[in-house]
Design a protein around this motif. Structure first.
Motif, PDB file in Angstrom:
ATOM      1  N   ALA A 160       0.898  -1.112   0.000  1.00 59.62           N
ATOM      2  CA  ALA A 160       0.012   0.017  -0.064  1.00 59.62           C
ATOM      3  C   ALA A 160       0.849   1.183   0.181  1.00 59.62           C
ATOM      4  N   ASP A 161       2.079   1.258   0.674  1.00 63.39           N
ATOM      5  CA  ASP A 161       2.833   2.490   1.036  1.00 63.39           C
ATOM      6  C   ASP A 161       3.559   2.876  -0.594  1.00 63.39           C
ATOM      7  N   VAL A 190       2.310   1.576  -3.507  1.00 64.01           N
ATOM      8  CA  VAL A 190       1.209   2.389  -4.177  1.00 64.01           C
ATOM      9  C   VAL A 190       0.999   3.854  -4.106  1.00 64.01           C
ATOM     10  N   ARG A 191       0.840   4.011  -2.667  1.00 65.78           N
ATOM     11  CA  ARG A 191       0.834   5.727  -2.513  1.00 65.78           C
ATOM     12  C   ARG A 191       1.779   6.332  -2.976  1.00 65.78           C
ATOM     13  N   ARG A 192       3.169   5.960  -2.925  1.00 62.95           N
ATOM     14  CA  ARG A 192       4.144   6.818  -3.278  1.00 62.95           C
ATOM     15  C   ARG A 192       4.216   7.050  -4.783  1.00 62.95           C
ATOM     16  N   TYR A 193       3.644   5.724  -5.359  1.00 65.10           N
ATOM     17  CA  TYR A 193       3.689   5.804  -7.044  1.00 65.10           C
ATOM     18  C   TYR A 193       2.676   7.058  -7.220  1.00 65.10           C
ATOM     19  N   ARG A 194       1.364   6.987  -6.956  1.00 75.30           N
ATOM     20  CA  ARG A 194       0.614   8.022  -7.048  1.00 75.30           C
ATOM     21  C   ARG A 194       0.878   9.498  -6.835  1.00 75.30           C
ATOM     22  N   ALA A 195       1.865   9.649  -5.996  1.00 74.69           N
ATOM     23  CA  ALA A 195       2.199  11.023  -5.906  1.00 74.69           C
ATOM     24  C   ALA A 195       3.360  11.447  -6.690  1.00 74.69           C
ATOM     25  N   GLY A 241      -1.952   3.806 -11.307  1.00 73.19           N
ATOM     26  CA  GLY A 241      -1.854   3.729 -10.007  1.00 73.19           C
ATOM     27  C   GLY A 241      -2.825   2.732  -9.369  1.00 73.19           C
ATOM     28  N   GLU A 242      -3.542   1.892 -10.308  1.00 71.54           N
ATOM     29  CA  GLU A 242      -4.431   1.035  -9.576  1.00 71.54           C
ATOM     30  C   GLU A 242      -3.673  -0.336  -9.404  1.00 71.54           C
TER      31      GLU A 242
END
Length: 437
Positions: free
Chosen positions: A2-3, A5-10, A121-122
């Motif tokens: 999850a972390d 994925v969060r950093r990728y989306r940022a 980001g999915e």
């Protein structure tokens, strides 16, 4: 997960992304993209199910980690690429091979499902028959341009304590027929590969699992002895299962000789824990950055060298033809041979191989004097030769195909359809641009 994925989306749209890895088995040394995502939290084995013979593995787990976890249960992946720091995710998105490939095909063929972080980001789960079956089939040979593997479920096979080896010298005019005969017969054989020491000297190595050492002490090629040299010296051999799996890693096949690691004195002084493929690969990368060898050759008046580091698949009935031209025009030895056949009838669109057809992977990793004014002449010649013989080449190293020819060979229409669904804005880059850049 999850972390990450969060950093990728940022990461801002339009900025290229790359997963940060402590080691690499690619031989393209261009500048990396600016945004590097730390994936060090995704390097473990989540679960091994000894009853179902499966493992849940994070995408950045190395095969060294996977093998340690599965051997504890008397199991191993169906195909374990030769080098310890190859990751499972890397072997699937970039292909892999080993001496069990005549029976079990390529690593991605024993993958049951993949959690993929897509360009938007999915996270989607790709399976052979699910909603994302197109991504499952197209992920192999996409080199991170369709997404990143976060978790994979893979099949495992049982192992015995030892692998018994027979090193069989084969005449040149019988090589292709012998490879085909051995692989078609199958029988109790678990492993088949070969080593070409010169135009008229090649061996096939046949491996069989056994729990009975028959009074023989297993050989150890992690110390002063060198595995590839034993092929010429010992008609038979015995290794533990783990030592067989990693028999090529200690000396990076035979490439450790370039660093002096096969010199008896140097070998005694070189700590054993640093005699492994990732260390040698880092030394090559350092030399590429500093251009030390190139400068030294210029100072000493020696010709510059062209790195010729390739793996190619040749139909078995064209193998001798390829080797004849290779010996005559390239002149590298030794050369590795590894028979491979797709495991089943399923095809994989971005690396087209014909089901049921036996190919032989030919691997060669060295340097030769440059042709003046034509710095990539040998690699380009190999590409033409492979194409003329209806083969294909892996994309982990230099690629010189034009865009039109590349997409003819690696199924441009299928790739464009996948990009249209999973990366319509091109955030993860184009495969041809990535492998030729």
């Amino acid at each position: 997960m999850a972390d990450l994925v969060r950093r990728y989306r940022a990461v801002p749209q339009g900025e290229r992304v790359r997963l940060a890895k402590p080691t690499s088995n690619l031989f393209r040394f261009g500048a990396p993209p600016a945004a590097r995502l730390d994936a060090s939290a995704l390097t473990g084995v989540v679960d091994v199910d000894p009853v179902a013979r499966t493992a849940d593995v994070q995408g950045m787990a190395t095969y060294e980690t996977i093998v340690d976890a599965t051997l504890a249960h008397g199991l191993m992946p169906l195909v374990v690429p030769q080098l310890k720091t190859i990751t499972l995710g890397g072997a699937v998105t970039g292909l892999g091979i080993e001496s069990s490939s005549f029976r079990h095909g390529l690593p991605h063929e024993s993958v049951l499902e993949i959690d993929v972080l897509t360009a938007d980001g999915e996270v989607v789960t790709a399976t052979p028959d699910g909603e994302h079956a197109d991504l499952y089939a197209g992920f192999p040979n996409s080199y991170g341009t369709l997404g990143y593997a976060l978790r994979l479920k893979v099949e495992l096979q049982p192992v015995a304590r030892y692998v018994r080896l027979e090193h069989r010298r084969v005449p040149t005019d019988e090589l292709a027929a012998t490879v085909a005969k051995v692989c078609d017969a199958g029988g109790d054989l678990d492993f088949v590969d070969g080593t070409v020491f010169g135009r008229d000297e090649q061996f096939l190595t046949l491996g069989t699992f056994t729990d009975d050492p028959a009074g023989q002490t297993p050989s150890d090629y992690t110390g002063q002895q060198i595995f590839y040299r034993s092929i010429r010296e010992r008609p038979t051999d015995l290794l533990t299962a783990r030592d067989y799996i990693w028999r090529w890693d200690t000396d990076w096949f035979w490439c450790s000789r370039a660093f002096g690691a096969q010199n008896a004195l140097v070998r005694r002084l070189w700590p054993q824990r640093y005699r492994r493929s990732d260390v040698y690969r880092k030394l090559v990368a350092l030399d590429q950055r500093t251009r030390f060898t190139s400068r030294l050759r210029r100072i000493t008046g020696k010709p510059q060298e062209e790195m010729v580091i390739q793996d190619v698949e040749i139909p078995v009935d064209r193998l001798v033809e390829f080797l004849d031209a290779f010996h005559r025009e390239i002149g590298i030895s030794p050369v590795w041979l590894c028979p491979v056949r797709l495991r089943g009838e399923r095809t994989w669109p971005l690396y087209p191989m014909t089901p049921g057809e036996l190919y032989v992977n030919v691997g060669f990793w060295s340097a030769v004097p440059e042709v003046p004014g034509r710095p990539d002449a040998h690699n380009r010649r190999i590409e033409r030769l492979v194409a003329d013989l209806d083969g294909h080449k892996s994309l982990y190293s230099t690629v010189h195909y034009s865009a039109d020819e590349f997409w003819q060979r690696y199924n441009g229409p299928a790739y464009r359809a996948l990009k249209g669904r999973y990366d319509p804005r091109g955030r993860l880059g184009d495969l041809h641009t990535k492998v030729t850049g």
